[in-house]
Structures are given as structure tokens and as C-alpha cells.
Design an enzyme around this catalytic site. Structure first.
Site, short mmCIF file in Angstrom:
data_model
loop_
_atom_site.label_atom_id
_atom_site.label_comp_id
_atom_site.label_asym_id
_atom_site.label_seq_id
_atom_site.Cartn_x
_atom_site.Cartn_y
_atom_site.Cartn_z
N LYS A 30 53.26 67.11 51.97
CA LYS A 30 54.70 67.35 52.69
C LYS A 30 54.99 66.47 53.55
CE LYS A 30 55.26 70.85 55.80
NZ LYS A 30 56.00 70.44 56.94
N ASN A 31 53.75 66.44 54.73
CA ASN A 31 54.57 65.62 55.82
C ASN A 31 54.12 63.98 55.61
OD1 ASN A 31 54.99 67.85 57.28
ND2 ASN A 31 53.12 68.02 58.35
N CYS A 125 59.89 74.76 62.37
CA CYS A 125 58.85 75.89 62.51
C CYS A 125 59.03 76.32 63.90
CB CYS A 125 57.48 75.65 62.06
SG CYS A 125 57.22 75.55 60.42
N ARG A 130 59.00 71.87 71.16
CA ARG A 130 59.40 70.84 70.34
C ARG A 130 60.41 69.89 70.89
NH1 ARG A 130 57.60 72.05 64.20
NH2 ARG A 130 56.80 69.90 64.22
N ASP A 321 47.63 72.12 62.39
CA ASP A 321 48.30 72.71 61.16
C ASP A 321 47.28 73.63 60.39
OD1 ASP A 321 50.66 71.62 61.80
OD2 ASP A 321 50.37 70.06 60.19
N ILE A 343 47.93 71.60 71.06
CA ILE A 343 49.11 70.99 70.89
C ILE A 343 50.38 71.64 70.85
CG2 ILE A 343 50.13 69.43 68.98
CD1 ILE A 343 47.52 68.24 69.33
N ARG A 414 58.74 76.69 51.89
CA ARG A 414 58.75 75.14 52.74
C ARG A 414 57.80 74.35 52.46
NH1 ARG A 414 59.73 75.67 58.49
NH2 ARG A 414 59.90 73.54 58.08
N1 EPU Z 1 56.44 66.09 71.82
C1 EPU Z 1 57.00 66.05 73.11
N2 EPU Z 1 58.22 65.07 73.04
C2 EPU Z 1 58.68 64.73 71.90
C3 EPU Z 1 57.91 64.91 70.74
C4 EPU Z 1 56.64 65.58 70.83
O1 EPU Z 1 56.57 66.54 74.07
O2 EPU Z 1 59.66 63.95 71.90
C5 EPU Z 1 55.19 66.85 71.96
C6 EPU Z 1 55.28 68.30 70.87
O3 EPU Z 1 55.85 69.31 71.64
C7 EPU Z 1 53.88 68.51 70.81
C8 EPU Z 1 53.10 67.15 70.78
O4 EPU Z 1 54.23 66.32 71.28
O5 EPU Z 1 53.30 69.23 71.95
C9 EPU Z 1 52.70 66.71 69.40
O6 EPU Z 1 53.56 66.78 68.41
P1 EPU Z 1 54.05 66.04 67.39
O7 EPU Z 1 55.57 65.13 67.92
O8 EPU Z 1 53.09 65.05 67.13
O9 EPU Z 1 54.63 66.76 66.34
P2 EPU Z 1 55.50 66.62 65.10
O10 EPU Z 1 55.69 65.11 64.89
O11 EPU Z 1 56.80 67.32 65.66
C10 EPU Z 1 54.19 66.75 63.02
C11 EPU Z 1 54.09 67.66 61.95
C12 EPU Z 1 53.62 69.03 62.23
C13 EPU Z 1 52.19 68.86 63.08
C14 EPU Z 1 52.35 68.01 64.17
C15 EPU Z 1 51.02 67.72 64.79
C16 EPU Z 1 55.74 66.65 60.56
C17 EPU Z 1 57.21 66.90 59.98
N3 EPU Z 1 55.25 67.48 61.23
O12 EPU Z 1 55.20 67.14 64.02
O13 EPU Z 1 53.47 69.79 60.94
O14 EPU Z 1 52.07 70.09 63.41
O15 EPU Z 1 52.85 66.70 63.53
O16 EPU Z 1 50.19 67.36 63.84
O17 EPU Z 1 55.12 65.82 60.33
C18 EPU Z 1 53.78 71.67 59.73
O18 EPU Z 1 53.60 70.92 58.76
O19 EPU Z 1 53.46 72.89 59.63
C19 EPU Z 1 53.88 70.99 61.05
C20 EPU Z 1 54.43 71.78 61.86
#
Ligand code: EPU
Length: 435
Positions: A30-31, A125, A130, A321, A343, A414
Site C-alpha cells: 500500500k505505502n 488514520c 500528523r 505500523d 512515532i 483501506r
Molecule cells: N511529522 C511532523 N511534521 C510533518 C510530517 C510528519 O511532525 O510535517 C511527524 C509525525 O507527526 C510523526 C513523525 O513525523 O510523529 C513521522 O511521521 P511520518 O511523516 O514518517 O509519517 P507519514 O509519512 O505521515 C507514513 C506511513 C504511515 C506510517 C509512517 C511511519 C504512508 C502513506 N503512511 O506516514 O503508515 O505509520 O510513515 O512509518 O506512507 C499506515 O499505513 O497505517 C500508516 C499510518
């Protein structure tokens, strides 16, 4: 399935018996797919993807691309062709973007290609705050300015590159972020000059995305390390090549946990075990016997599992995850396990439902719990809060005694393709029922 059709799973648990047998096939990631589809906007010709998971989030991403003028065709199950040549502008559909966290990655290719993008704060989610500050700060460095516009009660961000084009920049991510790393890797592809991304995330989906972009002619080095360099150039070209989406490592890990807990003879196929080393290591430490192949994992009956403590971490550490299925695992091991979710701050709330099922879990604070096992879980009525905790509830229900009802199947759909069909094949007693 759509959000408006309410469905539930009814699962009859085996009360801890090890009885599951057969093969479990892992779907495309998915990701990974959620970033590959937006990356097609950087191409001047059609791109063809195979092994795309047939899940809700992919449907939403395809709709977002269609809304911007891309032609997205499903050629057969898991095979999608995208023609990005007719894309008109960088405005993302408000309602769909709100419901999909991954919509934010479209800002990278959109800004790179059009110098402008309009989008709402992305949804997804409910696992924590976020924010998107890392994105907005990075685009500033690449010469863009952000403003907010309000239409009625709908607030959107408008990001515009000065002079209509992004320029390369050096960006140090104050926190490693998967989607921010992917977004800026794509933003750099058509930007003027060199972009250097420091403190980048290193998840395998990022390396996979870089491989795809490089196939189309992008000049990217360092993906999979913390420093990535992108030399901006012209539009990419696929020249008719097909790109196969990598196996889903979170699905692989969840299946492995289920197999260790309830398997008699399970083979997990079409996976890449190298991507879940952190999980395999912990399962082995807890005493699990698993046979790792290059693209498969074999699990026979496992007994006498011991507690292990878990701390989630960016890749190659233990993935957030997989934290919820791992907690279910720990309820079945002997001893005390500390689970530290580093995280996301909202990602342990589901444990209250496991306690209702009979798990012995002390909730210390939003980031830490103590699991004491083993516990005999009992079937309950559960509400799936997000896709990962939803699947964890399915696993807990299989291990538990008696009937469980898991509501909000939409959340599980999803991220997991036809999960009940695959689970039935290995002997799980699970039915999908309309509410
Ligand atoms: N963060 C910030 N500011 C930002 C962006 C992120 O503070 O502008 C923080 C987040 O709040 C979090 C940390 O950085 O505490 C890391 O989050 P990250 O940005 O890496 O998460 P993401 O990119 O939004 C992806 C996956 C998630 C997975 C996380 C961590 C996708 C679409 N989503 O999210 O997947 O948990 O990386 O590995 O790739 C899932 O598939 O169920 C899912 C939630």
C-alpha cells in the site's frame, strides 16, 4: 466497498489452538503504490504498474489523479495504466484529499510540474496530530510561498513557486518523515538545479520509489540512506516499461505474527523478509521458530513464547505500523513486555479493547504500555479504529475463545486486500456481514 456501506467481521476464535495451515499470499505494498501513482505525474508518457493492491486507499488516489485530468485505467486485477499527459492543474479534490493522508505526497510532483498546488490538510488514520509543517518549510526552501484560502468552511493551502518553477535546495528534515522524504524526492526531479535531502527517512518504499523514478531517467542518488541528492531535469519517460509494486512488509509482518500465534503449518509467500528484519529478530528472541526464505517464510507450531520489549523506530527499526499486531502477540507470551511507541502519540488507544478481551495491559502514558502475559483472550465486540489496529483485532479475535465482532471493516479494507478470503483459506473462521 465504500465508507457508507457498513460491514463487520464475525470471527470464531480457536482459544489459542495452533491450527492454521496453508499459504498466505502477500499483496503489493500500500505505502509504496500510494507514492508510485502520484509519481506518474512526472512522466510525459504512460506508465504501467503491476501488483497494485486492490484496496480503498488506492481507489481514492486513482480518483484524485483522475480529478486532475490523468487517465487511470485498470487493465486487469492489480494492473493499472496511467496516462499523465492531459493533467490540467495542481488543484487536489478537497473531499478526497481530506480522507487520505497520502494525498500530501501529490504536492511534490504537482509543484514540480506546475509550480502551484492547492490542497486541504490531509486526513488519514486517527493515530496522532500528523502535522504538515515539514512539507511547508521544505517548499519555502525550494522557492515557494504558502497561503491559506477559505471557501465557506473549507480551508485549503495554496503553494506557489516564485517564477512558476521550484529551484533545488538543501533541506534538513528536523524529523525523519516517510512521506516528506518521498514528496521532496519527487519535487526535486523537475526543479531547477540540485536538491539535497538530509536526515531523510530510509524506509524500503522510498528506495522503491527512487528506483521507479530512476527507471524513467531521474538523477537520484542515496535513496535508502539519510542523504539523498536529486539533480533536477526534464520530464521522465517510461518507454512502455512495466513497474511491479514491491510486496507489503507490514502485511508480511502481520501474517508472520498470526502464523507464530496460531499456525500449525503456514507458508507466507510473495514477500521480501529482508524488509522486516526488526520483527523477525524480536520473534526469534521470544523463542519463535521461523524458516526464512528469499521470498517466503515458513512457520510450524510454536510453543512457550517469551516476552520481549519493543520500541518503534524509523526503518530499519521496528515499524510503528506493526506495533498493534505485536502487542497482540505479547499478550500470548510469558512475562512482562514494555512497548514504547515513539512515532505517533495516539497509537496505543486500541489497547483498551484488548484489555476488555482479557489482556493484562497497564497503560502508562500515551507512548508506553506494559503487557503481562500470557492471557486467555475472550471474544468481544470491537470497533476498528484504524487499519493497523483493525487487523490487530482480527488477529486477537482468532487467538481468543468464542465469537468476536469487528466493526468498521471499512478501515481494514483501506489497507488489506480481501483479507477475509485469504484468512479463510488457511482455516480462519471469519465472515463479512452487512450491519
Ligand atoms: N511529522 C511532523 N511534521 C510533518 C510530517 C510528519 O511532525 O510535517 C511527524 C509525525 O507527526 C510523526 C513523525 O513525523 O510523529 C513521522 O511521521 P511520518 O511523516 O514518517 O509519517 P507519514 O509519512 O505521515 C507514513 C506511513 C504511515 C506510517 C509512517 C511511519 C504512508 C502513506 N503512511 O506516514 O503508515 O505509520 O510513515 O512509518 O506512507 C499506515 O499505513 O497505517 C500508516 C499510518
Amino acid at each position: 466497498m465504500s465508507e457508507t456501506i457498513k460491514e463487520k467481521f464475525i470471527i470464531n476464535g480457536f482459544a489459542g489452538k495452533k491450527s492454521l495451515k496453508g499459504k498466505l499470499r502477500v499483496s503489493g505494498a500500500k505505502n509504496a503504490a500510494l507514492k508510485l501513482l502520484p509519481a506518474s505525474l512526472l512522466f510525459e508518457d504512460k506508465v504501467l504498474f503491476s501488483n497494485v493492491p486492490e484496496i480503498e486507499d488506492i481507489g481514492r488516489m486513482a480518483d484524485l489523479l483522475r480529478g486532475s485530468g490523468a487517465i487511470v485505467k485498470k487493465k486487469e486485477r492489480g494492473v493499472y495504466e496511467i496516462d499523465p499527459s492531459k493533467i490540467k492543474n495542481g488543484d487536489l479534490d478537497y473531499e478526497i484529499s481530506k480522507r487520505l493522508r497520502a494525498s500530501v505526497v501529490l504536492t511534490g510532483p504537482m509543484l514540480s510540474r506546475f509550480g502551484k498546488v492547492t490542497f486541504p490538510h490531509p486526513g488519514g488514520c486517527v493515530i496522532g496530530a500528523r502535522p504538515i509543517d515539514i512539507f511547508l518549510e521544505g517548499f519555502e526552501k525550494m522557492g515557494a510561498r504558502t497561503s491559506a484560502v477559505k471557501k465557506g468552511d473549507k480551508e485549503s493551502f495554496v503553494i506557489k513557486a516564485r517564477g512558476g518553477k521550484l529551484h533545488g535546495a538543501e533541506i534538513f528534515f528536523k524529523q525523519q518523515s516517510v512521506t516528506a522524504t518521498e514528496t521532496f524526492m519527487m519535487a526535486g526531479v523537475l526543479a531547477k538545479g540540485k536538491t539535497i535531502l538530509k536526515n531523510s527517512a530510509m524506509e524500503p518504499e522510498i528506495t522503491h520509489l527512487a528506483e521507479f523514478l530512476i527507471k524513467g531517467g531521474a538523477k537520484i542518488s542515496g535513496a535508502g540512506t539519510t542523504t539523498i541528492e536529486i539533480e533536477g531535469g526534464g520530464m521522465l519517460k517510461m518507454g512502455g516499461q512495466e513497474f511491479k509494486v514491491m510486496p507489503d512488509r507490514i502485511e508480511t509482518g502481520s501474517f508472520l505474527i498470526l502464523a507464530v500465534l496460531a499456525g500449525k503449518d503456514i507458508e507466507i509467500t510473495d514477500c521480501n523478509p529482508v524488509n522486516i528484519e526488526a520483527l523477525i529478530e524480536l520473534l526469534k528472541l521470544s523463542g519463535a521458530k521461523i524458516k526464512i526464505g528469499e521470498t517466503n517464510i515458513i512457520v510450524k507450531e510454536n510453543k512457550n513464547l517469551k516476552s520481549v520489549s519493543v520500541k518503534t523506530h524509523e526503518y530499519p527499526g521496528f515499524p510503528t505500523d506493526l506495533q498493534s499486531p505485536m502487542v497482540v502477540f505479547l499478550t500470548q507470551t510469558k512475562g512482562e513486555s514494555l512497548v514504547f511507541e515513539t512515532i505517533f502519540e495516539g497509537r496505543l488507544n486500541y489497547t483498551e479493547s484488548l484489555v476488555r478481551m482479557g489482556a493484562n495491559i497497564e497503560i502508562w502514558d500515551p507512548h508506553r504500555i506494559m503487557v503481562k502475559g500470557p492471557s486467555n483472550l475472550k471474544g468481544k465486540v470491537l470497533e476498528s479504529p484504524d487499519l493497523r489496529a483493525g487487523l490487530a483485532f482480527v488477529i486477537a479475535s482468532i487467538v481468543a475463545k468464542g465469537e468476536s465482532v469487528v466493526h468498521n471493516v471499512y478501515n481494514i479494507d483501506r489497507g488489506y486486500e480481501q483479507i477475509e478470503e485469504r484468512l479463510k483459506k488457511i482455516g480462519v473462521d471469519i465472515k463479512r456481514v452487512k450491519n
